[in-house]
Design an enzyme around this catalytic site. Sequence first.
Site, PDB file in Angstrom:
ATOM      1  N   LYS A  41      40.688  37.592  36.468  1.00  3.79           N
ATOM      2  CA  LYS A  41      40.648  39.037  36.395  1.00  3.79           C
ATOM      3  C   LYS A  41      40.702  39.677  37.776  1.00  3.79           C
ATOM      4  O   LYS A  41      40.961  40.864  37.909  1.00  3.79           O
ATOM      5  CB  LYS A  41      39.328  39.494  35.735  1.00  3.79           C
ATOM      6  CG  LYS A  41      39.109  39.049  34.340  1.00  3.79           C
ATOM      7  CD  LYS A  41      37.700  39.541  33.908  1.00  3.79           C
ATOM      8  CE  LYS A  41      37.189  38.729  32.752  1.00  3.79           C
ATOM      9  NZ  LYS A  41      35.798  39.079  32.442  1.00  3.79           N
ATOM     10  N   ASP A  98      43.852  37.699  44.165  1.00  2.63           N
ATOM     11  CA  ASP A  98      42.858  38.456  44.918  1.00  2.63           C
ATOM     12  C   ASP A  98      42.448  37.720  46.197  1.00  2.63           C
ATOM     13  O   ASP A  98      42.490  38.269  47.273  1.00  2.63           O
ATOM     14  CB  ASP A  98      41.623  38.762  44.040  1.00  2.63           C
ATOM     15  CG  ASP A  98      41.053  37.521  43.346  1.00  2.63           C
ATOM     16  OD1 ASP A  98      41.649  36.427  43.451  1.00  2.63           O
ATOM     17  OD2 ASP A  98      40.005  37.652  42.692  1.00  2.63           O
ATOM     18  N   ASP A 101      40.728  30.676  48.221  1.00  2.00           N
ATOM     19  CA  ASP A 101      39.507  30.100  48.783  1.00  2.00           C
ATOM     20  C   ASP A 101      39.753  28.594  48.995  1.00  2.00           C
ATOM     21  O   ASP A 101      40.321  28.200  50.006  1.00  2.00           O
ATOM     22  CB  ASP A 101      38.382  30.406  47.791  1.00  2.00           C
ATOM     23  CG  ASP A 101      37.011  29.985  48.255  1.00  2.00           C
ATOM     24  OD1 ASP A 101      36.788  29.909  49.472  1.00  2.00           O
ATOM     25  OD2 ASP A 101      36.144  29.742  47.401  1.00  2.00           O
ATOM     26  N   ASP A 157      34.358  39.964  41.709  1.00  2.00           N
ATOM     27  CA  ASP A 157      33.049  40.077  41.048  1.00  2.00           C
ATOM     28  C   ASP A 157      32.012  39.116  41.593  1.00  2.00           C
ATOM     29  O   ASP A 157      32.335  38.117  42.238  1.00  2.00           O
ATOM     30  CB  ASP A 157      33.202  39.763  39.559  1.00  2.00           C
ATOM     31  CG  ASP A 157      33.420  38.264  39.318  1.00  2.00           C
ATOM     32  OD1 ASP A 157      34.351  37.696  39.936  1.00  2.00           O
ATOM     33  OD2 ASP A 157      32.655  37.662  38.556  1.00  2.00           O
TER      34      ASP A 157
END
Length: 175
Positions: A41, A98, A101, A157
């Site tokens: 998301k 987004d 990592d 988030d």
Amino acid sequence: MGHRPKVLIHRAEIARTVRSLAGRIQADYAGKNPVLIGALKGCFVFMSDLVRALDIPLTVDFLGVFSYAAGTESSGTVRLLHDFRNPVQGRHVVVVEDIVDTGCTLAFILEHLKTKSPASIRVCALLDKPSRRRVPVSIDYLGFTVPNRFIVGYGLDFDEYFRNLPDLCVLEEDA
Ligand code: 5GP
Ligand code: MG
């Protein structure tokens, strides 16, 4: 004990960077009718700003991927929860992430997409946390390199909260 968000990258700087990423993508994809595929998301805010800054014909689709257990540690295993709806065969694909990592999620998405015979695949990521990389992946369009801190806001988030913050923030623990 609570978590207090502290601004790391202000919304004005994000907006400038998104415009500049869009400018580069627009120049590279003129006449190519690309499909932008976002990884849900976390991408949803970035994706919505990015596509509105792009003044070329394009389509949008989404992949649902899940890599994190609750909290802040990557599980390293990636699962596909929702596949894109429309065929990407012969299309110029831009994957929109987004944050990259460990690289596990992006590597998984790229492998998955390659089996669908697109004309080309490139990656646009808002954030890169290179200090945590476990799988080598290359990012064609990168917004910001960030330190090894857990980032929230602008779609990202912590246990599903903080996605609505307009700035990119780090969480500080209240005493
Ligand atoms: P990777 O598979 O590269 O380890 O992680 C990719 C996904 O993990 C990202 O798409 C994002 O959903 C989540 N992630 C990685 N780092 C962070 C972070 O600092 N903050 C948040 N909110 N999510 C992160
Ligand atoms: Mg994500």
